[in-house]
Design an enzyme around this catalytic site. Sequence first.
Site, PDB file in Angstrom:
ATOM      1  N   TYR A  85       0.761  -1.152  -0.073  1.00  0.00           N
ATOM      2  CA  TYR A  85      -0.129  -0.263   0.099  1.00  0.00           C
ATOM      3  C   TYR A  85       1.148   0.971  -0.059  1.00  0.00           C
ATOM      4  O   TYR A  85       2.070   1.264   0.513  1.00  0.00           O
ATOM      5  CB  TYR A  85      -0.956   0.139   1.252  1.00  0.00           C
ATOM      6  N   GLU A 102      -0.419   4.753  -0.410  1.00  0.00           N
ATOM      7  CA  GLU A 102      -1.360   5.952  -0.552  1.00  0.00           C
ATOM      8  C   GLU A 102      -0.575   7.298  -0.024  1.00  0.00           C
ATOM      9  O   GLU A 102       0.101   7.303   0.883  1.00  0.00           O
ATOM     10  CB  GLU A 102      -2.676   5.646   0.526  1.00  0.00           C
ATOM     11  N   ASP A 151      -6.905  14.764 -24.108  1.00  0.00           N
ATOM     12  CA  ASP A 151      -6.121  13.232 -23.623  1.00  0.00           C
ATOM     13  C   ASP A 151      -6.206  12.843 -24.600  1.00  0.00           C
ATOM     14  O   ASP A 151      -6.484  12.137 -25.949  1.00  0.00           O
ATOM     15  CB  ASP A 151      -8.185  13.104 -23.617  1.00  0.00           C
ATOM     16  N   THR A 187      -2.920   7.176 -21.424  1.00  0.00           N
ATOM     17  CA  THR A 187      -2.955   5.586 -20.869  1.00  0.00           C
ATOM     18  C   THR A 187      -1.924   5.274 -21.461  1.00  0.00           C
ATOM     19  O   THR A 187      -1.494   5.799 -22.421  1.00  0.00           O
ATOM     20  CB  THR A 187      -4.355   4.654 -21.982  1.00  0.00           C
ATOM     21  N   LYS A 190      -1.869   1.420 -25.309  1.00  0.00           N
ATOM     22  CA  LYS A 190      -1.961   1.493 -25.858  1.00  0.00           C
ATOM     23  C   LYS A 190      -1.495   1.889 -27.419  1.00  0.00           C
ATOM     24  O   LYS A 190      -0.081   1.297 -26.954  1.00  0.00           O
ATOM     25  CB  LYS A 190      -3.194   2.992 -26.063  1.00  0.00           C
ATOM     26  N   ARG A 206      -1.100  -1.591 -18.251  1.00  0.00           N
ATOM     27  CA  ARG A 206      -2.158  -1.327 -18.574  1.00  0.00           C
ATOM     28  C   ARG A 206      -1.977  -0.262 -17.370  1.00  0.00           C
ATOM     29  O   ARG A 206      -2.888  -0.295 -16.174  1.00  0.00           O
ATOM     30  CB  ARG A 206      -3.639  -1.991 -18.426  1.00  0.00           C
TER      31      ARG A 206
HETATM   32  C1  LIG Z   1      -9.393   4.570 -24.414  1.00  0.00           C
HETATM   33  C2  LIG Z   1      -9.399   5.808 -23.844  1.00  0.00           C
HETATM   34  C3  LIG Z   1      -9.819   5.797 -22.931  1.00  0.00           C
HETATM   35  C4  LIG Z   1     -10.272   4.893 -20.968  1.00  0.00           C
HETATM   36  O1  LIG Z   1      -9.010   4.240 -21.314  1.00  0.00           O
HETATM   37  P1  LIG Z   1      -8.445   2.937 -19.887  1.00  0.00           P
HETATM   38  O2  LIG Z   1      -7.525   2.923 -19.576  1.00  0.00           O
HETATM   39  O3  LIG Z   1      -9.573   1.666 -20.770  1.00  0.00           O
HETATM   40  O4  LIG Z   1      -9.700   3.244 -18.486  1.00  0.00           O
HETATM   41  C5  LIG Z   1      -9.966   7.310 -22.502  1.00  0.00           C
HETATM   42  N1  LIG Z   1      -9.837   8.532 -22.975  1.00  0.00           N
HETATM   43  C6  LIG Z   1      -9.291   8.116 -24.166  1.00  0.00           C
HETATM   44  C7  LIG Z   1      -8.913   9.101 -25.417  1.00  0.00           C
HETATM   45  C8  LIG Z   1      -9.582   6.405 -25.058  1.00  0.00           C
HETATM   46  O5  LIG Z   1      -9.280   6.327 -26.238  1.00  0.00           O
END
Ligand SMILES: *Cc1c(COP(=O)(O)O)cnc(C)c1O
Length: 493
Positions: free
Chosen positions: A79, A81, A256, A285, A288, A294
């Site tokens: 943990y 935090e 994002d 993220t 990707k 992840r």
């Molecule tokens: C995939 C994605 C997310 C979410 O990611 P998770 O790890 O699945 O929660 C948020 N914003 C965009 C633009 C994404 O493509």
Amino acid sequence: MSDVNPANPPASGAETLAKTASTAYDAALEVIASVEPRVAEATRKELADQRASLKLIASENYASPAVLLTMGTWFSDKYAEGTVGHRFYAGCQNVDTVESLAAEHARELFGAPYAYAQPHSGIDANLVAFWSILAHRVETPTLERLGAKNVNELSEADWETLRHEFGNQRLLGMSLDAGGHLTHGFRPNISGKMFHQQQYGTDPETGLLDYDLVAAKAREFKPAILVAGYSAYPRRVNFAKMREIADEVGATLMVDMAHFAGLVAGKVFTGDENPVPFAHITTTTTHKSLRGPRGGLVLAQEEFAADVDRGCPMVLGGPLSHVMAAKAVALAEARQPSFQVYAQDIADNAKALAEGFLTRGGKLVTGGTDNHIVLLDVTSFGLTGRQAESALLDAGVVTNRNSVPQDPNGAWYTSGVRLGTPALTTRGFGRDEFDKVAELIVEVLSNTTPNSTKAGAPSKATYTLADGVADRVKAQSAELLDKHPLYPGLELS
Ligand SMILES: *Cc1c(COP(=O)(O)O)cnc(C)c1O
């Protein structure tokens, strides 16, 4: 096509490393099997399945064995935090080391003044960003006005005032059907409920972002937060322009980059196409195109650093220390020159895939791509996205159906298929192979016909794939896949 496969750089010792990883996984699976053999078996089968499929899911990738192995350790047991050097638990010195490394690599890689490595996912990263912006724009000024140092000092009546302020903020983001994400103000998502939201779309004729329209909407709506970024838009975005729009209306710009962070890291998106210098806060993220574990990451300008740093306890509890360690490893990989080769290959391969469709009469949303995504409009084959997705899967091609702008088939059946190049590029696929992939997809779709409903209309769900096509396509895919093995040298006994 580049002959450097960044998933398996031809560095000396790569073969020995693959052997070592094989031994490690054999041992790990044996330990797992001693408790629950069915999990060990499913884990083996998952590798076999991933190796045998043509993965074109735009949000997926294959992380390196170093990243994967880092996730499987006792860091998971801890943990932690709080923040680096300021934890609410004893004994966090090693978590401090890996979290600092992840943040340092992220700052260096993206040229960001501040990085926060704790979010468990992309959605978590966005929630941290939203609440950091609200803390900055709403909480701090309200507390000052009320003469309170923190929320604990507020009376119930003052607290009601603050809650009212929180609940009346506006967010402007890209609509889901134009390629935005659920968290950008989509009504069923928390972002569409905690904010007054409006959405901007794309030009109905060209499918392209129209900055004048975004600006007009922003002037009228006056959002506190302008969100840029996407999950299914096949083009680059000019973030300098988005910042100009945000500044004009006094909004905070949040970008994002969950989908395209790898292209930013690999310096394919530079200048106005690199969001990091323009956004107040950038989220992503790590799994990707960035090809890590992840997880999520928040980058911020100095002005927002202290707010984001309060991600725990504001939004998060204990961080996933084992995943933060893996983020540090993945970000270290992304700082290697070979990652820039990989990122450029992702973009070049997407162009080859798009060309492959266009020369065979396919129809693409926006007419092409200049990132890692190709959005194929399957109505020209007389199919819905759902039929196309299923027929392709029958032939071993893994994609996902996706709406096209003003989709006539709605969000469930859809009219498109979204394709992405990051995963197969990791396997070493080049332009010729992606052209072949387009050929195989066209072969499947042009041999698929919708079934008829009882009333005699074409079904949106069921279809018939002509005999022999699936087997023929699978055999041709297998040739490509065998030429570019996933995790080369990794052999389970
Ligand atoms: C995939 C994605 C997310 C979410 O990611 P998770 O790890 O699945 O929660 C948020 N914003 C965009 C633009 C994404 O493509």
